[in-house]
Each structure stands twice: as C-alpha cells, then as structure tokens.
Design an enzyme around this catalytic site. Structure first.
Site, short mmCIF file in Angstrom:
data_model
loop_
_atom_site.label_atom_id
_atom_site.label_comp_id
_atom_site.label_asym_id
_atom_site.label_seq_id
_atom_site.Cartn_x
_atom_site.Cartn_y
_atom_site.Cartn_z
N TRP A 11 0.83 -1.22 0.00
CA TRP A 11 0.00 0.00 0.00
C TRP A 11 0.86 1.26 0.00
O TRP A 11 0.35 2.37 -0.18
CB TRP A 11 -0.92 0.02 1.22
CG TRP A 11 -1.98 -1.05 1.25
CD1 TRP A 11 -2.10 -2.13 0.41
CD2 TRP A 11 -3.09 -1.13 2.16
NE1 TRP A 11 -3.21 -2.87 0.76
CE2 TRP A 11 -3.82 -2.28 1.83
CE3 TRP A 11 -3.52 -0.34 3.24
CZ2 TRP A 11 -4.98 -2.66 2.53
CZ3 TRP A 11 -4.66 -0.72 3.95
CH2 TRP A 11 -5.38 -1.87 3.59
N GLU A 168 11.67 -6.21 -9.17
CA GLU A 168 10.91 -5.02 -9.52
C GLU A 168 11.79 -4.05 -10.29
O GLU A 168 12.53 -3.26 -9.70
CB GLU A 168 10.42 -4.32 -8.24
CG GLU A 168 9.50 -5.17 -7.40
CD GLU A 168 8.60 -4.29 -6.54
OE1 GLU A 168 7.38 -4.45 -6.65
OE2 GLU A 168 9.12 -3.44 -5.80
N SER A 214 3.85 -2.12 -12.00
CA SER A 214 2.67 -1.88 -12.83
C SER A 214 1.89 -3.14 -13.20
O SER A 214 1.38 -3.26 -14.31
CB SER A 214 3.05 -1.09 -14.09
OG SER A 214 3.58 0.18 -13.73
N GLY A 235 1.59 -2.60 -6.29
CA GLY A 235 1.51 -1.29 -5.65
C GLY A 235 0.15 -0.66 -5.92
O GLY A 235 -0.84 -0.96 -5.27
N GLY A 236 0.09 0.21 -6.94
CA GLY A 236 -1.12 0.96 -7.24
C GLY A 236 -2.40 0.13 -7.28
O GLY A 236 -3.42 0.51 -6.70
P1 PGA Z 1 3.27 -0.48 -8.80
O1 PGA Z 1 4.27 -0.68 -7.56
O2 PGA Z 1 2.45 -1.76 -8.90
O3 PGA Z 1 2.43 0.69 -8.44
O4 PGA Z 1 4.11 -0.27 -10.02
C1 PGA Z 1 4.90 -1.89 -7.32
C2 PGA Z 1 5.83 -1.79 -6.12
O5 PGA Z 1 6.48 -0.76 -5.96
O6 PGA Z 1 5.91 -2.72 -5.30
#
Ligand code: PGA
Length: 254
Positions: A11, A168, A214, A235-236
């Site tokens: 989050w 990542e 992403s 993340g998002g």
């Molecule tokens: P994101 O972030 O899915 O918003 O690209 C992933 C993360 O930083 O763990």
C-alpha cells in the site's frame, strides 16, 4: 517441491485509518477460498487491525513495509521487527527501490535488516531491480546479482529458505510500463540460477520469486503464466479491492 504462489499488496504511504479498514474489509469480502498466499502490506498504523480481521482466513497474511535493523532502543520514529511480530505480521518488505532511492538503504544495511527480520521470525520479501539506465545499457543482470549478493547471500541455507524474492525493475514501478512477460521470465530465470549456484537447485526450485512493477488485472495473467514467475508484488492496483482480487485470481489453473 512446488513453490508457493503469492500475491502481495504494497500500500506504500497511502490510506488513513478509515480508508485502510474499508479497503481491507472490501478485499476480504471479495476473496474466495484462497489457493495461493495473499499478503497485505499496509502502513504500520493498519497492521494490528488487519491482522485481527485476517486471523481466521487461511492463506491471508500481513506484512510490513520496513523494519529497523536493531532489536530495540533509542531510535526515535523507528519500528522494530519484534514489534511487527507482536501485531501479527509474518512478512516484511525489505530493499524496495523506494527505500534504496529515498532513504539511502544499501546492501550492508539491508543485510542487517534481513538478519533482524529473520531472527524475529519475519519472512523478508526482498526486492531487487535495475533502473532504466542500467536496463538500457544491458546491465540489469549485473545490478540484480550485486543486490542479491550484498543483501542476502550471506544467509545460510535454512535462513534463505524463509525469504521471498521480488524482481521489480525500477522503470516499471508506478509508471504504467510493465516488463514484458519475457523480460520478467528472463530475469526470474537468471535469479533462480544464481540461487541454485549459491545454495542448491532444490532451494532455488523452492524459492518464490514475485514480479513487481505496474501489475494490473489486464496484464497479470500473462506475467503469472511465466514458468519462473511465482506471483506479484502489487503497488497501485493493491489500493482498489476489485483490481487486487482480480490479480489474485490471475494464476493459471493447475
Ligand atoms: P506499482 O508498484 O504496482 O504501483 O508499479 C509496485 C511496487 O512498488 O511494489
């Protein structure tokens, strides 16, 4: 040995208390029986509440986004691994690129954090990944290898078997640019090879390697269907219950 498939939601620094409670309740309501592991990693203020509501749900776990490397003491504003354990955390994200970039966390510090987490029975979700310039120069494997060696490869075999890895690529985090399924697979395969060389083929085959950057409902299936991709660090899309649950349901059927 079949390794665990995992979807973890990071989050980051989002959600006040009420928003976080509502999001967690909404995720829990949408979840069917979980075949794979799901980990919610909210800001510290949510950990206690989330671990209470997830307590009786099989395969749902709680993780933190950081911990301090020392056991306790005069470190104003910091959180100890034992504190995280005491509110029901099982995991802690370490080495996220935002921690490396904005808080200067380097390999030596991360190695100390990994040790402290493991000593307190928290499983590290250890993140590695190259920046855009390294990718463009074809140096992504070198960068990732260095991050693994400096932050993790001091561990013994038993300790290492409690670590989850997350690849990542920094250029894909929060940018809407995802690594292609092939780029993810290539790097995951490379990481697994390094783990096999350092520890054993058995350990490498048992290590879950998540992809992050992403991941959305629209691309999760293609990424999760790669042979060496064992799930995602989200993340998002982890901030929207429907999207997050759709990603959780994106593993190919066995
Ligand atoms: P994101 O972030 O899915 O918003 O690209 C992933 C993360 O930083 O763990």
């Amino acid at each position: 040995m079949k390794r665990k498939q995992i979807v973890a939601g990071n989050w980051k620094m989002n959600m006040n208390f009420d928003e976080g409670r509502d999001l967690a309740i909404s995720i829990v309501r949408k979840l069917g029986p979980l075949k794979n592991e799901v980990i919610l990693c909210p800001p510290f203020i949510h950990l206690n509440y989330l671990s209470v509501i997830s307590k009786d749900i099989a395969n749902l776990h709680i993780g933190a986004q950081n911990c301090h490397q020392k056991d306790k003491g005069a470190y104003t504003g910091e959180i100890a691994a034992s504190m995280l354990k005491s509110v029901g955390c099982s995991y802690v994200i370490l080495g996220h690129s935002e921690r490396r970039q904005y808080f200067g966390e380097d390999g030596a510090l991360l190695a100390a954090k990994v040790d402290t987490a493991l000593a307190n029975n928290l499983k590290p979700i250890f993140c590695v990944g190259e920046k855009l310039d390294a990718r463009e120069a074809g140096k992504q494997e070198k960068v990732v290898e260095k991050q693994l060696k400096s932050g993790l490869f001091h561990l013994g075999e038993t300790q290492f078997s409690n670590v989850v890895l997350a690849y990542e690529p920094v250029w894909a985090i929060g940018t809407g640019k995802t690594a292609s399924p092939e780029q993810a697979q290539d790097m995951h395969q490379f990481i697994r090879k390094l783990v096999a060389q350092k520890y054993s083929v058995n350990i490498a085959e048992g290590t879950s390697i998540l992809y992050g950057g992403s991941v959305k409902p629209a691309n999760a299936k293609a990424i999760f269907s790669q042979a060496d991709v064992d799930g995602g660090l989200i993340g998002g899309a982890a901030l929207k219950a429907a999207d997050f649950v759709s990603i959780i349901n994106s593993f190919p059927q066995a």
